[in-house]
Enzyme design. Structure first.
Site, short mmCIF file in Angstrom:
data_model
loop_
_atom_site.label_atom_id
_atom_site.label_comp_id
_atom_site.label_asym_id
_atom_site.label_seq_id
_atom_site.Cartn_x
_atom_site.Cartn_y
_atom_site.Cartn_z
N HIS A 201 0.85 -1.20 0.00
CA HIS A 201 0.00 0.00 0.00
C HIS A 201 0.89 1.25 0.00
O HIS A 201 0.69 2.15 -0.81
CB HIS A 201 -0.93 0.01 1.22
CG HIS A 201 -1.63 1.32 1.43
ND1 HIS A 201 -2.62 1.78 0.59
CD2 HIS A 201 -1.46 2.29 2.36
CE1 HIS A 201 -3.03 2.97 1.02
NE2 HIS A 201 -2.33 3.31 2.09
N ASP B 137 7.16 20.35 -27.35
CA ASP B 137 7.36 19.06 -26.69
C ASP B 137 8.45 19.26 -25.65
O ASP B 137 8.92 20.37 -25.47
CB ASP B 137 7.75 17.96 -27.69
CG ASP B 137 7.30 16.58 -27.20
OD1 ASP B 137 7.44 16.31 -25.99
OD2 ASP B 137 6.80 15.78 -28.01
N TRP C 118 7.45 -0.30 3.42
CA TRP C 118 7.93 0.47 2.27
C TRP C 118 9.29 1.07 2.57
O TRP C 118 10.04 1.43 1.67
CB TRP C 118 6.92 1.56 1.90
CG TRP C 118 7.10 2.85 2.65
CD1 TRP C 118 6.63 3.11 3.91
CD2 TRP C 118 7.78 4.03 2.22
NE1 TRP C 118 6.99 4.38 4.28
CE2 TRP C 118 7.70 4.98 3.26
CE3 TRP C 118 8.46 4.40 1.05
CZ2 TRP C 118 8.27 6.25 3.18
CZ3 TRP C 118 9.03 5.67 0.99
CH2 TRP C 118 8.93 6.58 2.04
N SER D 275 13.95 5.80 -13.81
CA SER D 275 12.90 6.49 -14.56
C SER D 275 12.76 7.93 -14.08
O SER D 275 12.69 8.87 -14.88
CB SER D 275 11.57 5.74 -14.37
OG SER D 275 10.49 6.58 -14.66
N SER D 276 12.75 8.13 -12.74
CA SER D 276 12.54 9.48 -12.21
C SER D 276 13.71 10.40 -12.51
O SER D 276 13.52 11.58 -12.81
CB SER D 276 12.33 9.42 -10.70
OG SER D 276 11.11 8.80 -10.42
N HIS E 144 12.92 11.95 3.10
CA HIS E 144 12.25 13.20 3.46
C HIS E 144 12.08 14.16 2.29
O HIS E 144 10.97 14.64 2.07
CB HIS E 144 12.82 13.89 4.68
CG HIS E 144 11.78 14.85 5.18
ND1 HIS E 144 10.69 14.44 5.90
CD2 HIS E 144 11.59 16.15 4.93
CE1 HIS E 144 9.88 15.45 6.08
NE2 HIS E 144 10.40 16.52 5.51
N GLU F 160 11.62 13.23 -0.51
CA GLU F 160 10.53 12.55 -1.23
C GLU F 160 9.17 13.11 -0.82
O GLU F 160 8.26 13.26 -1.65
CB GLU F 160 10.60 11.04 -0.95
CG GLU F 160 9.42 10.23 -1.47
CD GLU F 160 9.37 10.12 -2.98
OE1 GLU F 160 10.40 10.33 -3.63
OE2 GLU F 160 8.27 9.85 -3.51
N TYR G 63 8.50 16.10 -0.04
CA TYR G 63 8.29 17.35 -0.77
C TYR G 63 8.17 17.09 -2.26
O TYR G 63 7.52 17.86 -2.97
CB TYR G 63 9.41 18.34 -0.42
CG TYR G 63 9.38 18.63 1.05
CD1 TYR G 63 8.32 19.36 1.59
CD2 TYR G 63 10.33 18.12 1.92
CE1 TYR G 63 8.23 19.57 2.95
CE2 TYR G 63 10.24 18.33 3.28
CZ TYR G 63 9.19 19.05 3.80
OH TYR G 63 9.08 19.25 5.14
N SER H 256 -1.95 26.38 -6.70
CA SER H 256 -1.59 27.76 -7.00
C SER H 256 -2.08 28.18 -8.39
O SER H 256 -2.06 29.37 -8.72
CB SER H 256 -0.08 27.95 -6.91
OG SER H 256 0.37 27.62 -5.62
N HIS I 60 14.44 13.65 11.53
CA HIS I 60 13.25 13.70 12.37
C HIS I 60 12.40 12.44 12.20
O HIS I 60 11.45 12.24 12.94
CB HIS I 60 12.43 14.99 12.16
CG HIS I 60 11.75 15.12 10.85
ND1 HIS I 60 11.49 16.32 10.26
CD2 HIS I 60 11.26 14.20 10.01
CE1 HIS I 60 10.87 16.14 9.12
NE2 HIS I 60 10.72 14.85 8.95
N HIS I 61 12.76 11.60 11.23
CA HIS I 61 12.12 10.28 11.15
C HIS I 61 12.81 9.30 12.10
O HIS I 61 12.42 8.15 12.20
CB HIS I 61 12.21 9.72 9.73
CG HIS I 61 11.46 10.55 8.73
ND1 HIS I 61 10.16 10.30 8.39
CD2 HIS I 61 11.83 11.63 8.02
CE1 HIS I 61 9.77 11.20 7.50
NE2 HIS I 61 10.75 12.02 7.26
N THR J 58 6.26 26.69 4.56
CA THR J 58 5.01 25.99 4.27
C THR J 58 3.83 26.86 4.69
O THR J 58 2.84 27.00 3.96
CB THR J 58 4.99 24.64 5.01
OG1 THR J 58 6.24 23.99 4.80
CG2 THR J 58 3.88 23.77 4.50
N LYS K 126 3.02 29.69 2.31
CA LYS K 126 2.20 29.33 1.15
C LYS K 126 0.73 29.40 1.50
O LYS K 126 -0.09 29.91 0.73
CB LYS K 126 2.54 27.92 0.68
CG LYS K 126 3.89 27.85 0.05
CD LYS K 126 4.00 26.70 -0.91
CE LYS K 126 5.33 26.83 -1.61
NZ LYS K 126 5.34 26.52 -2.99
N ARG L 252 1.56 1.47 14.89
CA ARG L 252 1.21 1.22 13.49
C ARG L 252 1.83 -0.10 13.02
O ARG L 252 2.60 -0.73 13.72
CB ARG L 252 1.69 2.38 12.62
CG ARG L 252 3.18 2.48 12.53
CD ARG L 252 3.64 3.77 11.92
NE ARG L 252 3.43 3.83 10.50
CZ ARG L 252 4.17 4.58 9.67
NH1 ARG L 252 5.15 5.32 10.15
NH2 ARG L 252 3.94 4.61 8.39
#
Lengths: 668, 433
Positions: A92, A121, A164, A194-195, A278, A280, A282, A293, A327-328, A353, A356, A475
């Protein structure tokens, strides 16, 4: 004017090719049908393929979530086994991040960026097609383990089941000997390729292919956020690529990066993973901030409030996002100084943040708010993202986080960010740009019904989870006992999840209906502000009859208010471009698809390198090595011929009214 | 009235009906208060020690600050949404408002305000990081050192300062228990966190936030229980198949009761004979409710048990009434014959293994299978018979009762047990107090 045109990149500067390029295939020309889609280099078609696949995986990931919620609906439940439950939450998470939200963002990068910057293009069209098919390869590798639940002779040991985040040493051969883990490692690695390829493509595209007059500070905010995201991707992905290579070597070649008995350091995986993981976050949320926006100004009927600050805060988030990964890891015994430093850095990232959010509210202020469905999702985004952000501030207080970390409180927090935030914005975006790419409107009433179902269902599912977490429910737990005080919260959350599921189903069912039966629409059904609304819906293959010249932020809004000036300019541009040989379009190619197929064959066989190959129970090969080598040869061969076939291309000519009259293969 | 307005009204009516329906379902289904309850056995809000209390206090600071932000920003957002909403179709298509692009003063003011609010959180955060990290200097002298080791999927607890002399001057070993950590209330406890396999995490929410047990890393945690009590803990880092059921308990006793408990723990395992039972005549024996089948659906504690878990634990320390020396002797023999001894230690008896939990005092524990099952005869029987049902993937099932042969798990003939034999084993294990 001709000078400005020459800079736009698609015109002029086409060096004559010395000889006929060498190739083994005739360049495909089919625009429709299977061949058309497999060989396409059109950024809009590639975007739709990304979007279509991503939505399929979004629904699969959702189904996995519903199975998780069904298992937890009552205590001591046996709806699924512990092992299957662990596979479900692993897949998931992996699916929603890598196979749903990221490719949905990639879909919008493809669909929108070239048009928003007034290009025909992306910079490297064939590379773009390669990114797409490589992504498909990664998706297949990640999910191939599920097959062993249905076909017993495929002994992959089920889907991956180490989360994950794949914390070492749970990924070592000792604890997860199954092939599923090898497929997971290779699948993520391939998705990273790919990314990175796609990000480089978009960085080059955004920097080099902007229309004349489109300065960086006139770029639509979505394109800006995509640019920041692309930089984050190319900087963050190498960290996990290295970590995955370490795991692969530990598992297959006896190295000891994380192998405890050999003195390896499992904590190293966590640092490498979160240095990627982390940013990731963002990577997932910056493009959605971009959609919002664009949507808020359109439906407030005024420009974005504080454009430069919104852009700079996006860039600031990108920078600080690389300095908060630990912080993780507040519970891993970092020590006092490191914990304090990462605590403060995490608080600091709340400022850009918050900025925004202030600017979005500033955009609404004094506007004329039109509550169409995309606007409702965008407003829902602000509310829900604000909640997710505020519970994020709670996590930044490290000692308090020691109680929340790995509890349901965290699940509540990041689903507020990733569903309430990213997904709401994506649903807003899909609804908003659907008419542009399919030429049909989505019915308002059913859009609003799905919004309310999703909004209410989402909050019923995840709001109680804050309390479950504070009440001590950890969890990633397959089951819980009935005397812990978690029964009611879980029952409520599961019911909310079903409601959310109905909402998501309604949303996509309405899209399918609209695809066939929606009301036809013109160029600009929302009275919007950026360049994609200046061209027909759906856009022609070449996007613009003439490359636009940009005079202001919100370029199309300016065009609408200066029609005469623009019409004159456009006629000149068409003439100038015709003088340069017409509209130059890239040729389609088989090689990106073939290279990706080679990668699939190679990676699939590499994962099970030392196992014998059997067909119907009979051993045909002692190992998978010959098959893996075959795959690599196909990949390298395809790259070789890809390089030799050259970009080629053809020209489209326009008549005086800007309609295409014929297309001709180019003979360079 | 135009079509769009009509659509909007219809959608609003739908939303209202949805909310009303949901409210009704709530009223009939379960009460809202239970959904948002914070009074559970692992509550991080209703705490019982100074470390958890400091974490809870800091959490409340973050709650107040963020709630303030949410209320203020939310009020402005809600006001803007209502005030500036297009009132009619004509309004939507009216001349757009003036093109305002931003206001630097507003922006800088808001950034400054955000920073100020974050400072309110940052100051107690920094203080809390140092306080929760280690036992304060002035209390270090009182601290009790314990080593906790995580296994897939149970906890071993060692008391390095409480040593036991082995017979024949063979040296000293620390006192070892499993899954139930007994501590004195009012004393700071400093636990060294170790693991033998993957990453686990030590979490007793009412006493302290979690700290991970990471291979090749010397982590530790400290906490204190204000009062005697029975506290619930659980592994909080995903550690494989049965992570969800890797639980443990912390039992805090008064210092006097703690010393008595230690003294008893250090004795070799209890041997039951007809003579020893005769000598015990007149001593209070346990006839507590949990030994019978309790009521309620919870596996880890019947309603009777949950009414007073510490009391139930204390009762479990007493020898059981009606012990049968012959059955216990048969059980002890089976414990050897069926090779249980190679994985489980029973100090003073035959058991010497270290793969599984030390069972020297297993009968005096309130739970088995790492806090999963209340320690009744029935549960012990079910656990021995089909441990994989309660703890999927456990080593007693895979590697003990079943062995891997040519890639398939096959029953181990050496460990075949019928129901009578299991009953004998249960009688033996329950005599170990």
């Amino acid at each position: 004017m001709a000078d400005a045109l020459a800079k736009s990149g698609f015109i002029g500067n086409q060096a004559a090719h010395p000889a006929k390029p060498m190739t083994i295939f005739k360049r495909p020309t089919a625009k429709t049908g299977l061949v058309g889609w497999l060989t396409t280099v059109d950024h809009k078609k590639i975007g739709m393929l990304y979007g279509g696949f991503a939505i399929c995986f979004f629904l699969i990931g959702g189904l996995e979530a519903l199975m998780i919620r069904t298992q937890l609906i009552v205590p001591n439940n046996h709806f699924v086994s512990a092992r299957l439950y662990n596979e479900l939450f692993t897949m998931h998470g992996t699916t929603m991040i890598f196979l749903a939200v990221m490719p949905l963002n990639a879909a919008f990068f493809n669909l929108l960026i070239p048009i928003q910057i007034g290009a025909r293009d992306v910079a490297f069209p064939r590379l773009n097609s390669f990114s797409l098919w490589v992504w498909v390869v990664g998706a297949i590798l990640l999910n191939v383990g599920w097959l062993s639940h249905f076909v017993p002779s495929w002994k992959f040991g089920g889907a991956p089941a180490m989360g994950w985040f794949g914390y070492a040493p749970l990924t070592s051969k000792q604890f997860t000997p199954e092939l599923a883990t090898d497929f997971w490692v290779l699948g993520l690695q391939v998705l990273g390729v790919s990314s990175i390829v796609a990000s480089l493509n978009f960085i080059v595209t955004i920097i080099n292919l902007r229309a004349p007059g489109l300065t960086m500070m006139r770029l639509p905010v979505f394109t800006w956020m995509s640019l920041v995201t692309s930089f984050l991707l190319i900087l963050a992905l190498p960290a996990i690529a290295i970590a995955l290579i370490f795991v692969m070597f530990d598992r297959n070649f006896g190295t000891n990066f994380f192998e405890v008995s050999g003195g390896g350091q499992p904590i190293l995986w966590q640092h490498l993973f979160w240095v990627f993981g982390h940013p990731e976050v963002y990577i997932l949320i910056l493009p959605p901030m971009g959609y919002v926006s664009e949507i808020l100004p359109t439906f407030s009927r005024k420009p974005l409030f504080g454009y430069p600050i919104v852009v700079f805060s996006g860039v600031a988030i990108g920078f600080i996002g690389f300095g908060v990964w630990s912080h993780h890891m507040f519970t891993t015994g970092l020590g006092t100084v490191a914990t304090a430093a990462f605590s403060l850095a995490t608080m600091a990232i709340a400022v850009p943040t918050g900025v925004k959010i202030f600017n979005w509210i500033g955009t609404l202020w004094g506007g004329r708010i039109v509550t169409r469905v995309p606007m409702m999702f965008a407003l829902g985004f602000i509310w829900m993202f604000m909640m997710g952000g505020l519970s994020g501030i709670m996590h930044s207080a490290a000692p308090a986080d020691a109680q929340q970390q790995d509890s349901y409180f965290v699940i509540a927090h990041f689903h507020y960010v990733l569903i309430g935030g990213a997904t709401f914005a994506l649903l807003a975006a899909i609804h908003f740009w659907f008419p542009k790419f399919f030429g049909r409107m989505v019915p308002e009433f059913w859009g609003k019904v799905s919004f309310w179902l999703i909004f209410v269902g989402f909050n019923c599912t995840f709001f109680p989870m804050h309390f479950l977490g504070l009440n001590g429910m950890p969890r990633r737990t397959w089951t819980y006992d009935s005397n812990m005080g978690w029964n009611e919260g879980n029952l409520f959350a599961s019911c909310g999840a079903y409601l959310l599921g109905i909402g998501i189903f309604t949303y996509f069912a309405v899209l399918v209906y609209s695809f066939f039966k929606g009301k036809l629409c013109g160029n600009d059904p929302w009275d919007a502000r950026t360049l994609e609304w200046s061209i027909p819906s759906p856009p022609p293959e070449y996007n613009f009859t003439a490359i636009p010249t940009v005079h202001a932020r919100d370029a199309w809004w300016y065009e609408k208010t200066h029609q005469e000036e623009i019409a004159k300019e456009k006629a000149e541009h068409i003439k100038a471009e015709e003088a340069h040989g017409g509209i130059h379009m890239p040729d389609q190619s088989w090689f990106p698809f073939i290279a990706a197929s080679g990668l699939l064959i190679g990676a699939y066989n590499f994962a099970q390198l030392r196992l014998p190959v059997t067909i119907l129970g009979n051993q045909v090969l002692a190992t998978h090595v010959p098959l893996a080598i075959t795959g690599v040869c196909i990949l390298l061969g395809a790259c070789y011929f890809w390089a030799l076939e050259g970009p080629a291309g053809y020209h489209i000519h326009l008549d005086a009214n800007g309609n295409p009259i014929e297309s001709e293969a180019s003979h360079h | 009235m135009t079509r769009t307005r009509l659509v909007h009204q219809k959608a609003t009516r739908f939303a209202t009906a949805l909310l009303a329906g949901l409210g009704l379902a709530l009223l009939t289904g379960c009460s809202l208060a239970d959904v948002f309850s914070l009074n559970g056995k692992q509550s991080t809000v209703n705490v019982a020690g100074p470390v958890a209390q400091s974490q809870q206090d800091l959490f409340m600071v973050t709650v107040w600050v963020t709630t303030f932000i949410f209320v203020v920003v939310g009020a402005v957002l809600a006001y803007a949404q209502i005030k500036f909403r297009a009132k009619s179709e004509a309004d939507e298509h009216a001349v757009p408002p003036a093109e305002a692009h931003g206001n630097p003063l507003v922006e800088i003011g808001l950034i400054a305000a955000s920073v100020l609010l974050l400072v309110i959180i940052a100051v107690p955060t920094i203080r809390g990081i140092w306080y929760t990290h280690d036992v304060p200097e002035d209390e270090k002298g009182n601290a009790i050192e314990i080593t906790a080791t995580g296994y897939q999927w149970w906890f071993k607890f060692e008391y390095p300062t409480e040593t036991i002399k082995l017979p024949n001057n063979a040296g000293e070993i620390p006192l070892v228990t499993g899954n139930e950590l007994v501590i004195p209330a009012g004393f700071p406890i400093r636990v060294q966190l170790r693991t033998t396999d993957v990453i686990h995490s030590f979490w007793v929410p009412k006493l302290a936030g979690k700290v991970d047990m990471i291979p090749n890393r010397g982590n530790f945690i400290w906490f204190k229980a204000d009062k005697p009590g029975y506290y619930y803990g659980q592994c909080a880092e995903y550690c494989g198949d049965s992570h969800a059921i890797m639980r443990f308990r912390v039992i805090a006793l008064s210092p006097v009761a703690y010393s008595k408990w230690l003294e008893n723990q250090k004795q070799p395992a209890r041997s039951v004979t007809a003579e020893s039972l005769a000598a015990e005549a007149g001593v209070a024996h346990a006839e507590f409710a949990s030994l019978k089948t309790g009521t309620g659906s919870a596996l880890s504690g019947s309603v009777e048990f949950d009414a007073d878990p510490l009391g139930a634990w204390q009762t479990a320390q007493n020898h059981e009434a009606g012990e049968d020396p012959a059955l216990i002797a048969k059980g002890r023999q089976l414990f050897q014959d069926k090779t249980c001894i190679s994985c489980h230690a029973v100090r003073g008896h035959e058991g010497i293994g270290i793969t599984g939990p030390d069972l020297t005092r297993v009968g005096a524990r309130s739970t088995i299978a790492a806090g999963v099952l209340e320690n009744t005869h029935q549960h012990m029987h079910d656990w021995i018979k089909d441990s994989n049902h309660f703890k999927p993937g456990n080593k007693m099932w895979f590697g003990g009762f079943n062995l891997l042969e040519e890639g398939e798990w096959k029953p181990n003939p050496k460990m075949k047990l019928d129901d009578q034999e299991i009953d004998a084993l249960v009688a033996y294990l329950h005599s170990l107090k």
